[in-house]
Design a protein around this motif. Structure first.
Motif, PDB file in Angstrom:
ATOM      1  N   PHE A 187       9.313   2.952   2.843  1.00  0.00           N
ATOM      2  CA  PHE A 187       8.215   3.895   2.636  1.00  0.00           C
ATOM      3  C   PHE A 187       6.860   3.273   2.897  1.00  0.00           C
ATOM      4  CE2 PHE A 187       5.817   3.060  -1.184  1.00  0.00           C
ATOM      5  CZ  PHE A 187       6.650   2.241  -1.928  1.00  0.00           C
ATOM      6  N   GLU A 188       6.697   1.956   2.656  1.00  0.00           N
ATOM      7  CA  GLU A 188       5.396   1.323   2.880  1.00  0.00           C
ATOM      8  C   GLU A 188       4.978   1.370   4.350  1.00  0.00           C
ATOM      9  OE1 GLU A 188       1.871  -0.442   3.038  1.00  0.00           O
ATOM     10  OE2 GLU A 188       2.797   0.156   1.163  1.00  0.00           O
ATOM     11  N   PRO A 189       5.792   0.862   5.271  1.00  0.00           N
ATOM     12  CA  PRO A 189       5.333   0.892   6.667  1.00  0.00           C
ATOM     13  C   PRO A 189       5.364   2.284   7.281  1.00  0.00           C
ATOM     14  CG  PRO A 189       7.536  -0.028   6.549  1.00  0.00           C
ATOM     15  CD  PRO A 189       7.067   0.174   5.126  1.00  0.00           C
ATOM     16  N   ASN A 190       6.097   3.191   6.692  1.00  0.00           N
ATOM     17  CA  ASN A 190       6.223   4.520   7.275  1.00  0.00           C
ATOM     18  C   ASN A 190       5.366   5.548   6.554  1.00  0.00           C
ATOM     19  OD1 ASN A 190       8.180   3.863   9.350  1.00  0.00           O
ATOM     20  ND2 ASN A 190       9.553   3.460   7.655  1.00  0.00           N
ATOM     21  N   PHE A 191       5.767   5.961   5.371  1.00  0.00           N
ATOM     22  CA  PHE A 191       5.062   7.050   4.703  1.00  0.00           C
ATOM     23  C   PHE A 191       3.647   6.679   4.283  1.00  0.00           C
ATOM     24  CE2 PHE A 191       3.638   9.323   0.954  1.00  0.00           C
ATOM     25  CZ  PHE A 191       3.588  10.601   1.480  1.00  0.00           C
ATOM     26  N   LEU A 192       3.470   5.551   3.594  1.00  0.00           N
ATOM     27  CA  LEU A 192       2.147   5.221   3.073  1.00  0.00           C
ATOM     28  C   LEU A 192       1.138   4.988   4.184  1.00  0.00           C
ATOM     29  CD1 LEU A 192       2.808   3.019  -0.081  1.00  0.00           C
ATOM     30  CD2 LEU A 192       2.057   5.386   0.047  1.00  0.00           C
ATOM     31  N   SER A 193       1.534   4.318   5.239  1.00  0.00           N
ATOM     32  CA  SER A 193       0.589   4.112   6.344  1.00  0.00           C
ATOM     33  C   SER A 193       0.262   5.441   7.021  1.00  0.00           C
ATOM     34  CB  SER A 193       1.129   3.099   7.353  1.00  0.00           C
ATOM     35  OG  SER A 193       2.317   3.550   7.932  1.00  0.00           O
ATOM     36  N   PHE A 194       1.247   6.324   7.143  1.00  0.00           N
ATOM     37  CA  PHE A 194       1.008   7.652   7.710  1.00  0.00           C
ATOM     38  C   PHE A 194       0.053   8.451   6.829  1.00  0.00           C
ATOM     39  CE2 PHE A 194       2.053  12.166   7.701  1.00  0.00           C
ATOM     40  CZ  PHE A 194       1.795  12.489   9.029  1.00  0.00           C
ATOM     41  N   ALA A 195       0.291   8.432   5.512  1.00  0.00           N
ATOM     42  CA  ALA A 195      -0.551   9.186   4.579  1.00  0.00           C
ATOM     43  C   ALA A 195      -1.984   8.669   4.594  1.00  0.00           C
ATOM     44  CB  ALA A 195       0.028   9.118   3.169  1.00  0.00           C
ATOM     45  N   ARG A 196      -2.147   7.343   4.617  1.00  0.00           N
ATOM     46  CA  ARG A 196      -3.500   6.765   4.684  1.00  0.00           C
ATOM     47  C   ARG A 196      -4.223   7.232   5.945  1.00  0.00           C
ATOM     48  NH1 ARG A 196      -0.934   1.621   4.040  1.00  0.00           N
ATOM     49  NH2 ARG A 196      -0.534   1.358   1.844  1.00  0.00           N
ATOM     50  N   GLN A 197      -3.545   7.125   7.079  1.00  0.00           N
ATOM     51  CA  GLN A 197      -4.155   7.497   8.357  1.00  0.00           C
ATOM     52  C   GLN A 197      -4.467   8.986   8.414  1.00  0.00           C
ATOM     53  OE1 GLN A 197      -5.123   5.307  10.858  1.00  0.00           O
ATOM     54  NE2 GLN A 197      -6.208   7.151  11.472  1.00  0.00           N
ATOM     55  N   LYS A 198      -3.570   9.815   7.929  1.00  0.00           N
ATOM     56  CA  LYS A 198      -3.780  11.258   7.945  1.00  0.00           C
ATOM     57  C   LYS A 198      -4.985  11.642   7.085  1.00  0.00           C
ATOM     58  CE  LYS A 198      -1.603  14.002   9.810  1.00  0.00           C
ATOM     59  NZ  LYS A 198      -1.866  14.644  11.108  1.00  0.00           N
ATOM     60  N   ARG A 199      -5.110  11.024   5.914  1.00  0.00           N
ATOM     61  CA  ARG A 199      -6.265  11.318   5.058  1.00  0.00           C
ATOM     62  C   ARG A 199      -7.569  10.849   5.707  1.00  0.00           C
ATOM     63  NH1 ARG A 199      -3.788   9.637  -0.771  1.00  0.00           N
ATOM     64  NH2 ARG A 199      -3.070   7.928   0.481  1.00  0.00           N
ATOM     65  N   GLU A 200      -7.532   9.708   6.375  1.00  0.00           N
ATOM     66  CA  GLU A 200      -8.716   9.222   7.111  1.00  0.00           C
ATOM     67  C   GLU A 200      -9.083  10.213   8.207  1.00  0.00           C
ATOM     68  OE1 GLU A 200     -10.821   6.584   6.973  1.00  0.00           O
ATOM     69  OE2 GLU A 200      -9.935   5.866   5.105  1.00  0.00           O
ATOM     70  N   ASP A 201      -8.089  10.645   8.982  1.00  0.00           N
ATOM     71  CA  ASP A 201      -8.323  11.583  10.086  1.00  0.00           C
ATOM     72  C   ASP A 201      -8.907  12.897   9.592  1.00  0.00           C
ATOM     73  OD1 ASP A 201      -7.238   9.661  11.735  1.00  0.00           O
ATOM     74  OD2 ASP A 201      -5.323  10.700  12.013  1.00  0.00           O
ATOM     75  N   MET A 202      -8.515  13.318   8.401  1.00  0.00           N
ATOM     76  CA  MET A 202      -8.986  14.580   7.842  1.00  0.00           C
ATOM     77  C   MET A 202     -10.328  14.422   7.117  1.00  0.00           C
ATOM     78  SD  MET A 202      -5.324  16.017   6.456  1.00  0.00           S
ATOM     79  CE  MET A 202      -6.024  17.455   5.686  1.00  0.00           C
ATOM     80  N   GLY A 203     -10.827  13.198   7.036  1.00  0.00           N
ATOM     81  CA  GLY A 203     -12.103  12.955   6.389  1.00  0.00           C
ATOM     82  C   GLY A 203     -12.058  12.990   4.873  1.00  0.00           C
TER      83      GLY A 203
END
Length: 85
Positions: free
Chosen positions: A15-31
């Motif tokens: 989950f760390e390299p997959n979900f958490l990194s995805f969630a961090r990036q998605k939240r950044e992209d959404m501002g």
């Protein structure tokens, strides 16, 4: 590890390299990097990894655990929220 078989340590390491990194990036992209995210899980015992759940909480991720053997009925994204009915 058998094909299609999940164990607690594998869940923790995936989950760390997959979900958490995805969630961090998605939240950044959404501002909205400090907003909460939500993760829906089935009730399989491999998801009950205390270290993984702690890390999810520290990353501002709510975890909703659906009952075991009921996800085919309760799948949130296919049971009505995104379907056209």
């Amino acid at each position: 590890c058998k094909k299609g078989f999940m164990e607690s340590s594998l869940f923790e390491h995936q989950f760390e390299p997959n979900f958490l990194s995805f969630a961090r990036q998605k939240r950044e992209d959404m501002g909205c990097p400090s907003e909460y995210a939500m993760l829906f899980l089935d009730g399989h015992s491999s998801r009950l990894n205390h270290l993984a759940l702690f890390e999810l909480a520290m990353e501002r991720v709510f975890v909703l655990c659906l009952p075991s053997h009921a996800t085919h009925v309760l799948q949130p994204l296919t049971a009505g929220s995104t379907s056209g009915s």
